[in-house]
Design a protein around this motif. Structure first.
Motif, mmCIF file in Angstrom:
data_model
loop_
_atom_site.group_PDB
_atom_site.id
_atom_site.type_symbol
_atom_site.label_atom_id
_atom_site.label_comp_id
_atom_site.label_asym_id
_atom_site.label_seq_id
_atom_site.Cartn_x
_atom_site.Cartn_y
_atom_site.Cartn_z
ATOM 1 N N MET A 1 -20.695 -47.463 31.717
ATOM 2 C CA MET A 1 -22.043 -47.265 32.246
ATOM 3 C C MET A 1 -23.105 -47.243 31.146
ATOM 4 N N LEU A 2 -22.696 -46.977 29.905
ATOM 5 C CA LEU A 2 -23.678 -46.891 28.832
ATOM 6 C C LEU A 2 -24.406 -48.215 28.647
ATOM 7 N N LEU A 3 -23.663 -49.327 28.628
ATOM 8 C CA LEU A 3 -24.279 -50.635 28.443
ATOM 9 C C LEU A 3 -25.239 -50.948 29.584
ATOM 10 N N ARG A 4 -24.831 -50.680 30.808
ATOM 11 C CA ARG A 4 -25.699 -50.944 31.956
ATOM 12 C C ARG A 4 -26.960 -50.074 31.896
ATOM 13 N N SER A 5 -26.807 -48.851 31.412
ATOM 14 C CA SER A 5 -27.962 -47.965 31.292
ATOM 15 C C SER A 5 -28.952 -48.496 30.264
ATOM 16 N N ILE A 6 -28.437 -48.989 29.137
ATOM 17 C CA ILE A 6 -29.302 -49.557 28.105
ATOM 18 C C ILE A 6 -30.043 -50.786 28.644
ATOM 19 N N VAL A 7 -29.331 -51.617 29.397
ATOM 20 C CA VAL A 7 -29.952 -52.798 30.007
ATOM 21 C C VAL A 7 -31.067 -52.364 30.962
ATOM 22 N N PHE A 8 -30.803 -51.305 31.741
ATOM 23 C CA PHE A 8 -31.821 -50.821 32.678
ATOM 24 C C PHE A 8 -33.071 -50.362 31.940
ATOM 25 N N TYR A 9 -32.901 -49.546 30.901
ATOM 26 C CA TYR A 9 -34.074 -49.055 30.159
ATOM 27 C C TYR A 9 -34.887 -50.216 29.587
ATOM 28 N N PHE A 10 -34.192 -51.192 29.039
ATOM 29 C CA PHE A 10 -34.889 -52.357 28.478
ATOM 30 C C PHE A 10 -35.647 -53.101 29.568
ATOM 31 N N ALA A 11 -34.968 -53.361 30.696
ATOM 32 C CA ALA A 11 -35.600 -54.097 31.794
ATOM 33 C C ALA A 11 -36.780 -53.314 32.369
ATOM 34 N N ALA A 12 -36.637 -51.995 32.473
ATOM 35 C CA ALA A 12 -37.704 -51.170 33.041
ATOM 36 C C ALA A 12 -38.939 -51.174 32.143
ATOM 37 N N TYR A 13 -38.745 -51.065 30.830
ATOM 38 C CA TYR A 13 -39.883 -51.073 29.914
ATOM 39 C C TYR A 13 -40.582 -52.430 29.917
#
Length: 256
Positions: A1-13
Motif C-alpha cells: 500500500m505504500l507505493l499506491r499511497s505515494i502515487v495518490f499523494y503525487f496525483a492529488a498535488y
C-alpha cells in the motif's frame, strides 16, 4: 500500500495545482459562481483516493441533515473527512487554524469561500472573532463545520473535547449535527500508508438548539463517541487486521 499511497499523494498535488490554476478566475467572481468548482475539486480528490488506494465509502444518515443553517460537529481522524464534508454540504464553512490561509493558492480559495480562521494563541479574542464570523455564516444559511477535539485523533483514542463547539452551539442557536466516522483506520494521521476498505461516515439526528451548555456537551459526547465506537468496531469485525490500527499510537509506531 505504500507505493499506491505515494502515487495518490503525487496525483492529488498535481491535480490540485492544475485545477487551482485552471479555475482561478472564480476568485475574481462573486462567491456563488465558485461553489461548483469547490465541490468538483473535493469529488475529484475522493475519486483519486478511491481509484488509487482502493478506499470506498458508506455515507449514512443523509436524511438527518436539515435544511438551513447548521452547526456540524464531526470527529476528526484523517484528511478524508475534510474532503467528504466539503462535498456533502452545499456551502460548508470550516473552523480552521489560521496558518492554512498562508498556503499559496489553497489559502486564497479558503479566504474567497468564507472559511473561518482561528488564531489559537489569542484564546478569548480568537473565540470572539470566530463567533462573529460564524454568526454571519449562519445568517447566510451556511453549514459551520467544527471538529470538537480541535485536531486529528486516533481511532478509539480517549475523547478530548474543547469548549469551542459548546460556545458556538449556545451563541448561534441553530441545530447541531453530530458526525461520526472511522476514517483513521484507513488514512492514519501519522502514516503515509493507506489501507484499502470502506470508510463509514454517519450523520446522527441533529441536536435541537436551546439546551444548557453542560447538557449539550454531555449529549453530543454520548452520541458522537457511541456511534464512532460502533462504526470502528463494525469495520474491525469485517477486517480483523484493522484492530492493530484502532489503538492510539499504533499507526504512528508502524512508521517509526
Amino acid at each position: 500500500m505504500l507505493l499506491r499511497s505515494i502515487v495518490f499523494y503525487f496525483a492529488a498535488y498535481v491535480a490540485f495545482l492544475v485545477e487551482g490554476v485552471l479555475f482561478s478566475p472564480v476568485l475574481l467572481l462573486p462567491e456563488r459562481y465558485g461553489w461548483p468548482v469547490v465541490h468538483f475539486w473535493a469529488r475529484s480528490m475522493l475519486w483519486l483516493y478511491r481509484i488509487i488506494c482502493g478506499i470506498d465509502e458508506d455515507i449514512r444518515g443523509r436524511d438527518n441533515i436539515p435544511d438551513g443553517p447548521l452547526l456540524v460537529a464531526a470527529k476528526h481522524q484523517s484528511a478524508w473527512e475534510t474532503l467528504r464534508l466539503v462535498s456533502l454540504f452545499e456551502r460548508p464553512t470550516f473552523i480552521l487554524k489560521r496558518e492554512l490561509l498562508w498556503v499559496p493558492l489553497f489559502g486564497w480559495y479558503l479566504w474567497k469561500f468564507g472559511q473561518i480562521p482561528v488564531d489559537r494563541g489569542k484564546r478569548s479574542k480568537a473565540l470572539a472573532g470566530m463567533t462573529e464570523r460564524a454568526r454571519r455564516a449562519a445568517a447566510e444559511g451556511r453549514q459551520i463545520i467544527i471538529f470538537p477535539e480541535g485536531t486529528r485523533r486516533a481511532p478509539l483514542a480517549p475523547p478530548a473535547y474543547r469548549y469551542g463547539v459548546v460556545h458556538l452551539y449556545r451563541a448561534l442557536q441553530i441545530p447541531c449535527l453530530p458526525v461520526a466516522l472511522n476514517s483513521g483506520l484507513f488514512w492514519p494521521r501519522r502514516s503515509i500508508a493507506h489501507r484499502p476498505g470502506t470508510v463509514t461516515l454517519s450523520c446522527l439526528p441533529p441536536i435541537a438548539p436551546g439546551l444548557e451548555a453542560d447538557a449539550f456537551a454531555a449529549l453530543l459526547k454520548e452520541r458522537l463517541e457511541g456511534e464512532t465506537d460502533a462504526v470502528i468496531r463494525e469495520a474491525i469485525a469485517r477486517n480483523p487486521a484493522l484492530r492493530r490500527y484502532s489503538a492510539p499510537g499504533e499507526a504512528a509506531a508502524e512508521t517509526g
